[in-house]
Write a protein that holds these residues in place. Structure first.
Motif, PDB file in Angstrom:
ATOM      1  N   VAL A   1       0.876  -1.167   0.000  1.00  0.00           N
ATOM      2  CA  VAL A   1       0.000   0.000   0.000  1.00  0.00           C
ATOM      3  C   VAL A   1       0.912   1.216   0.000  1.00  0.00           C
ATOM      4  O   VAL A   1       2.057   1.160   0.468  1.00  0.00           O
ATOM      5  N   VAL A   2       0.397   2.312  -0.541  1.00  0.00           N
ATOM      6  CA  VAL A   2       1.213   3.506  -0.729  1.00  0.00           C
ATOM      7  C   VAL A   2       0.727   4.610   0.196  1.00  0.00           C
ATOM      8  O   VAL A   2      -0.463   4.945   0.206  1.00  0.00           O
ATOM      9  N   SER A   3       1.658   5.167   0.957  1.00  0.00           N
ATOM     10  CA  SER A   3       1.381   6.341   1.776  1.00  0.00           C
ATOM     11  C   SER A   3       1.302   7.573   0.887  1.00  0.00           C
ATOM     12  O   SER A   3       1.972   7.659  -0.148  1.00  0.00           O
ATOM     13  N   CYS A   4       0.529   8.556   1.319  1.00  0.00           N
ATOM     14  CA  CYS A   4       0.395   9.781   0.534  1.00  0.00           C
ATOM     15  C   CYS A   4       1.511  10.784   0.793  1.00  0.00           C
ATOM     16  O   CYS A   4       1.561  11.835   0.148  1.00  0.00           O
ATOM     17  N   VAL A   5       2.422  10.485   1.727  1.00  0.00           N
ATOM     18  CA  VAL A   5       3.390  11.487   2.172  1.00  0.00           C
ATOM     19  C   VAL A   5       4.755  11.249   1.537  1.00  0.00           C
ATOM     20  O   VAL A   5       5.315  10.156   1.644  1.00  0.00           O
ATOM     21  N   GLN A   6       5.282  12.283   0.895  1.00  0.00           N
ATOM     22  CA  GLN A   6       6.663  12.269   0.431  1.00  0.00           C
ATOM     23  C   GLN A   6       7.466  13.253   1.277  1.00  0.00           C
ATOM     24  O   GLN A   6       7.054  14.404   1.456  1.00  0.00           O
ATOM     25  N   VAL A   7       8.599  12.793   1.804  1.00  0.00           N
ATOM     26  CA  VAL A   7       9.441  13.660   2.618  1.00  0.00           C
ATOM     27  C   VAL A   7      10.853  13.685   2.039  1.00  0.00           C
ATOM     28  O   VAL A   7      11.240  12.818   1.256  1.00  0.00           O
ATOM     29  N   ASP A   8      11.625  14.687   2.459  1.00  0.00           N
ATOM     30  CA  ASP A   8      13.024  14.808   2.075  1.00  0.00           C
ATOM     31  C   ASP A   8      13.866  14.277   3.233  1.00  0.00           C
ATOM     32  O   ASP A   8      13.983  14.927   4.275  1.00  0.00           O
ATOM     33  N   ASP A   9      14.458  13.088   3.060  1.00  0.00           N
ATOM     34  CA  ASP A   9      15.183  12.473   4.180  1.00  0.00           C
ATOM     35  C   ASP A   9      16.514  13.156   4.452  1.00  0.00           C
ATOM     36  O   ASP A   9      17.201  12.808   5.416  1.00  0.00           O
ATOM     37  N   GLN A  10      16.906  14.140   3.627  1.00  0.00           N
ATOM     38  CA  GLN A  10      18.120  14.901   3.895  1.00  0.00           C
ATOM     39  C   GLN A  10      17.823  16.214   4.624  1.00  0.00           C
ATOM     40  O   GLN A  10      18.721  17.019   4.867  1.00  0.00           O
ATOM     41  N   GLU A  11      16.572  16.417   4.968  1.00  0.00           N
ATOM     42  CA  GLU A  11      16.169  17.614   5.700  1.00  0.00           C
ATOM     43  C   GLU A  11      16.147  17.292   7.198  1.00  0.00           C
ATOM     44  O   GLU A  11      15.478  16.341   7.620  1.00  0.00           O
ATOM     45  N   PRO A  12      16.848  18.038   8.043  1.00  0.00           N
ATOM     46  CA  PRO A  12      16.954  17.684   9.470  1.00  0.00           C
ATOM     47  C   PRO A  12      15.607  17.505  10.166  1.00  0.00           C
ATOM     48  O   PRO A  12      15.438  16.558  10.941  1.00  0.00           O
ATOM     49  N   ALA A  13      14.657  18.394   9.921  1.00  0.00           N
ATOM     50  CA  ALA A  13      13.378  18.315  10.627  1.00  0.00           C
ATOM     51  C   ALA A  13      12.671  16.996  10.382  1.00  0.00           C
ATOM     52  O   ALA A  13      11.916  16.512  11.234  1.00  0.00           O
ATOM     53  N   THR A  14      12.897  16.398   9.211  1.00  0.00           N
ATOM     54  CA  THR A  14      12.250  15.134   8.875  1.00  0.00           C
ATOM     55  C   THR A  14      12.592  14.040   9.877  1.00  0.00           C
ATOM     56  O   THR A  14      11.779  13.153  10.158  1.00  0.00           O
ATOM     57  N   HIS A  15      13.791  14.100  10.459  1.00  0.00           N
ATOM     58  CA  HIS A  15      14.213  13.047  11.377  1.00  0.00           C
ATOM     59  C   HIS A  15      13.632  13.241  12.775  1.00  0.00           C
ATOM     60  O   HIS A  15      13.768  12.363  13.626  1.00  0.00           O
ATOM     61  N   ASN A  16      12.998  14.365  13.006  1.00  0.00           N
ATOM     62  CA  ASN A  16      12.220  14.561  14.228  1.00  0.00           C
ATOM     63  C   ASN A  16      10.780  14.111  13.999  1.00  0.00           C
ATOM     64  O   ASN A  16      10.221  13.341  14.773  1.00  0.00           O
ATOM     65  N   ASP A  17      10.198  14.591  12.907  1.00  0.00           N
ATOM     66  CA  ASP A  17       8.834  14.239  12.527  1.00  0.00           C
ATOM     67  C   ASP A  17       8.710  14.547  11.044  1.00  0.00           C
ATOM     68  O   ASP A  17       8.861  15.703  10.633  1.00  0.00           O
TER      69      ASP A  17
END
Length: 453
Positions: A142-158
């Protein structure tokens, strides 16, 4: 039909088709930039009939980035962002695509004169980029609707805090209402084996959003005994919210606008069902400040008559038509949690009832990958049940979206993409039978609509 698609539909194992080339173009529900330019922007387009702008036809298949996966989409579903996309309101989604394209590199692919829409999908992995490690051809996902940038610091918090977080198929191209979809590997979760393709495709966006709003430490953090008022409780978001409240030992109060929707809520176990028409709560963003207070008093009395208390939490995605009522009716120290505004974004409420009674408003948006994984696990355990009410073929996706636009549906509206008929995709039939021996679907329009096991 190309050889890869034929092999997939024939159910051949991945080893038989993994070396076949994907098609150069594929069938997709999409919007055209020239329609957006003719329509103009702004909220005045909200009532535009989506059947006139959603097209179904061939589009080119883009190149995969190293962190991406090509998924053969068996089924998808309609979310309200499909309506926003197809009405080009409050802004055209081509604005998002142009902004993304300016990043350069692989992001340029998204800036096309067409936009493939859809933010849910269930299907089969057919290709993986060079940087993908955890997924292989043949995996059911199944596919989540969320794309994030894993090189962005905030992404590793939430993941939802990252400035480059985007909703796939709405703020990006190559969405799920299509025969194929291009997604990041970080969007994938294992498909629950006891669900059909269309059931699995109807859960992730709405259920995970409800999970973050109510259960996560980023939301209302409901607990045993909490009274939760759910606006639009018969919709996709509301029906999953209702189940989560019941799972947590809470007390669900659902607000709906028709007897059919009220009956569906009762089948799902809602503790108190309120008819907004009978309470004269309005049918749109028309209440004056004085009218909001009077309607809030009627709503509060109805809840206290049923339960003896005011709600601890109000679950609101309806927006302008309900938000003032939500702030008014939630108890002292309570929480209003919101994730959207289907009736308008310009909310009005009497701030005295917020600050003097120490209430909180919590904004919530989709869900991060961990929250989605936890939510998907609840479906795999049978603790959450799909609320699919009807299924359309891809060539009728405009009709499906129109039902959601006009709020004529209950639960979720599914769309078959490559799957030739409903009821396919179950790989764990014994588990399906054990979890649901009666084969019931609480939101089905008719017993004949129930998917096969």
């Amino acid at each position: 039909m190309d050889a890869l698609t034929e092999a997939l539909l024939a159910g051949e194992p991945a080893g038989e088709w993994a070396g076949l080339a994907p098609p150069g173009e594929y069938v997709a529900a999409h919007l055209r930039a020239e329609d957006a330019e003719q329509a103009g922007g702004g909220t005045e387009g909200r009532e535009r009939d989506v059947r006139g702008t959603i097209r179904v036809g061939p589009v080119p298949l883009p190149e995969l980035a190293p962190d991406e996966v090509l998924v053969a989409v068996m089924a998808s579903s309609i979310n309200y962002n499909t309506v926003w996309s197809a009405t080009f309101a409050p802004v055209s989604t081509f604005t998002f695509l142009r902004r993304l394209g300016r990043q350069g590199g692989f992001a340029r692919r998204h800036d096309r004169p067409y936009h493939v829409i859809g933010s849910d999908a269930a299907g089969v992995v057919v290709r993986t980029g060079a940087g993908v490690r955890r997924w292989s051809a043949g995996d059911h996902v199944v596919v989540s609707c969320v794309q994030v940038d894993d090189q962005e610091p905030a992404t590793h918090n939430d993941g939802m805090l990252g400035a480059e977080q985007r909703i796939w198929g709405y703020e990006t191209n190559f969405g799920g209402l299509a025969h194929y979809a291009v997604v990041r590997a970080s969007q994938l979760l294992p498909k629950p084996g006891h669900l059909t393709w269309e059931e699995a495709a109807s859960v992730m966006l709405t259920a995970a959003t409800s999970y973050r709003m109510l259960v996560s430490d980023k939301g209302a953090r409901i607990k045993q005994g909490d009274i939760v008022l759910i606006w639009g409780a018969a919709g996709g978001l509301g029906a999953y919210a209702l189940q989560m409240v019941k799972n947590a030992g809470g007390i669900a109060v659902g607000v709906v606008g028709s007897p059919r929707k009220a009956a569906a809520l009762r089948r799902l176990g809602c503790d108190v069902v309120l008819d907004r028409t009978a309470l004269a709560l309005g049918d749109g963003p028309v209440l004056t400040p004085e009218g909001t207070i009077e309607a809030g008093k009627r709503l509060g009395r109805a809840i206290r008559d049923a339960l003896g208390e005011d709600p601890h939490v109000v679950f609101d995605y309806v927006g302008r038509a309900t938000f003032g009522l939500s702030v008014f009716v939630v108890r002292r120290g309570g929480t209003v949690v919101t994730c959207g505004s289907s009736t308008g974004y310009d909310h009005h409420f009497d701030n005295r009832y917020l600050w003097m009674n120490l209430k909180r408003i919590v904004g919530s948006h989709a869900a991060n990958l961990q929250e989605q994984w936890e939510c998907n696990r609840l479906f795999r355990l049978g603790r959450l049940t799909p609320v699919l009410s009807e299924v359309y073929p891809l060539d009728q996706v405009g009709e499906a979206a129109r039902r959601v636009q006009r709020n004529e549906h209950v639960g979720k509206v599914g769309v078959l993409c490559l799957a030739p008929k409903p009821g396919l995709g179950v790989t764990e039939p014994e588990l399906r039978l054990a979890l649901d021996p009666e084969g019931r679907n609480p939101f089905a329009r008719d017993p004949a609509d129930r998917p096969a096991g």
